[in-house]
Design a protein around this motif. Sequence first.
Motif, PDB file in Angstrom:
ATOM      1  N   ASN A   1       2.593   4.840   4.878  1.00 52.02           N
ATOM      2  CA  ASN A   1       1.868   5.280   3.686  1.00 52.02           C
ATOM      3  C   ASN A   1       0.451   5.731   4.044  1.00 52.02           C
ATOM      4  O   ASN A   1      -0.171   5.203   4.972  1.00 52.02           O
ATOM      5  CB  ASN A   1       1.789   4.156   2.660  1.00 52.02           C
ATOM      6  CG  ASN A   1       3.151   3.699   2.175  1.00 52.02           C
ATOM      7  OD1 ASN A   1       4.095   4.488   2.120  1.00 52.02           O
ATOM      8  ND2 ASN A   1       3.261   2.430   1.820  1.00 52.02           N
ATOM      9  N   GLY A   2      -0.070   6.686   3.303  1.00 46.28           N
ATOM     10  CA  GLY A   2      -1.431   7.153   3.514  1.00 46.28           C
ATOM     11  C   GLY A   2      -2.444   6.296   2.781  1.00 46.28           C
ATOM     12  O   GLY A   2      -2.141   5.677   1.753  1.00 46.28           O
ATOM     13  N   ALA A   3      -3.680   6.238   3.296  1.00 44.64           N
ATOM     14  CA  ALA A   3      -4.783   5.592   2.598  1.00 44.64           C
ATOM     15  C   ALA A   3      -5.222   6.486   1.432  1.00 44.64           C
ATOM     16  O   ALA A   3      -4.637   7.543   1.193  1.00 44.64           O
ATOM     17  CB  ALA A   3      -5.930   5.341   3.573  1.00 44.64           C
ATOM     18  N   TYR A   4      -6.255   6.086   0.705  1.00 41.26           N
ATOM     19  CA  TYR A   4      -6.721   6.864  -0.444  1.00 41.26           C
ATOM     20  C   TYR A   4      -6.863   8.348  -0.087  1.00 41.26           C
ATOM     21  O   TYR A   4      -7.532   8.718   0.877  1.00 41.26           O
ATOM     22  CB  TYR A   4      -8.074   6.359  -0.924  1.00 41.26           C
ATOM     23  CG  TYR A   4      -8.048   4.970  -1.516  1.00 41.26           C
ATOM     24  CD1 TYR A   4      -7.266   4.675  -2.634  1.00 41.26           C
ATOM     25  CD2 TYR A   4      -8.820   3.953  -0.968  1.00 41.26           C
ATOM     26  CE1 TYR A   4      -7.250   3.402  -3.169  1.00 41.26           C
ATOM     27  CE2 TYR A   4      -8.811   2.671  -1.509  1.00 41.26           C
ATOM     28  CZ  TYR A   4      -8.029   2.411  -2.611  1.00 41.26           C
ATOM     29  OH  TYR A   4      -8.019   1.133  -3.158  1.00 41.26           O
ATOM     30  N   GLY A   5      -6.181   9.187  -0.867  1.00 37.65           N
ATOM     31  CA  GLY A   5      -6.286  10.624  -0.687  1.00 37.65           C
ATOM     32  C   GLY A   5      -5.614  11.178   0.546  1.00 37.65           C
ATOM     33  O   GLY A   5      -5.712  12.382   0.809  1.00 37.65           O
TER      34      GLY A   5
END
Length: 284
Positions: free
Chosen positions: A251-255
């Motif tokens: 999963n990606g971090a914020y943005g």
Amino acid sequence: MLDIFNIPGQQDNIKIFYARGTTDWQTWNKPRNCKFIWIMCIGGGAGGAGAGISISAPAGGSGGVCRVLYPANVLPDTLFIQPGPGSIGASGSTTATNNQSNAANRSFVVINPSGSVSAAMNTVCISGAAGAGTTLSQTAETAATTTQAGLLSLGSFTATAGQAGDNTISNITPLSSTITCGGAAGGNASAGANVLSVNLGTYSTPQILGGSTGGTIGGEGSSGVWYWKPMFGLGGSGGGDGSITGGKGGNGAYGCGGGGGGKGGTTGGAGGNGGDGLVIIATF
């Protein structure tokens, strides 16, 4: 808190708004005595694509970033905020094709939540012109202009496009052009691609390793991380190749973008989720 001499509390100077969906508007009220308002909108990151049985998957692109400084007197006392949620990673495919994720959502600051968010003169700040993953999972959010947020012309703004997700299984380098980062691609008879470490002078960012290969189920990619000082995020790494089932992307971090799924013998790995967007408002 008592309003003594119209002096705002320290907690009123900086407000951070987190994604709560695409129908939930959050409210910001102008503190007393502020002279300038600084706003940063970060768009949601796109989820990684789901891999197929003979093909690995590209990663999700990252959200755009728009920063604007306004004289406080040109804006209403109340603004409405909607940080854009990232998109969910696509499911793995049982055919020789990838599954693309849906587009991520842009972040908005508007003067009227009942009005159209596409109306330029209703929009105080917006993360970008088109959300990440609008056409393909790996596409980045494009940079905002006054066409999308006409009120930007009342302030001084800088808009930056996001970073495209990796599609070549050759790793991805963060902080090359923006503080958000695309994801890394899934593996094809290989481990998933990595999010590389970069040197920031006194220290280096962590390397986000891709999922392992060589088993019946490919290893899962690792999730990206977010840092506040200095502020930047990392995308998810790619899932590894598996003889039966491909590994899921991180999963990606914020943005930031989610990692792509790894190739599988019967089912490809799912893509990792894109990170939600953020809105930050500071006054002084």
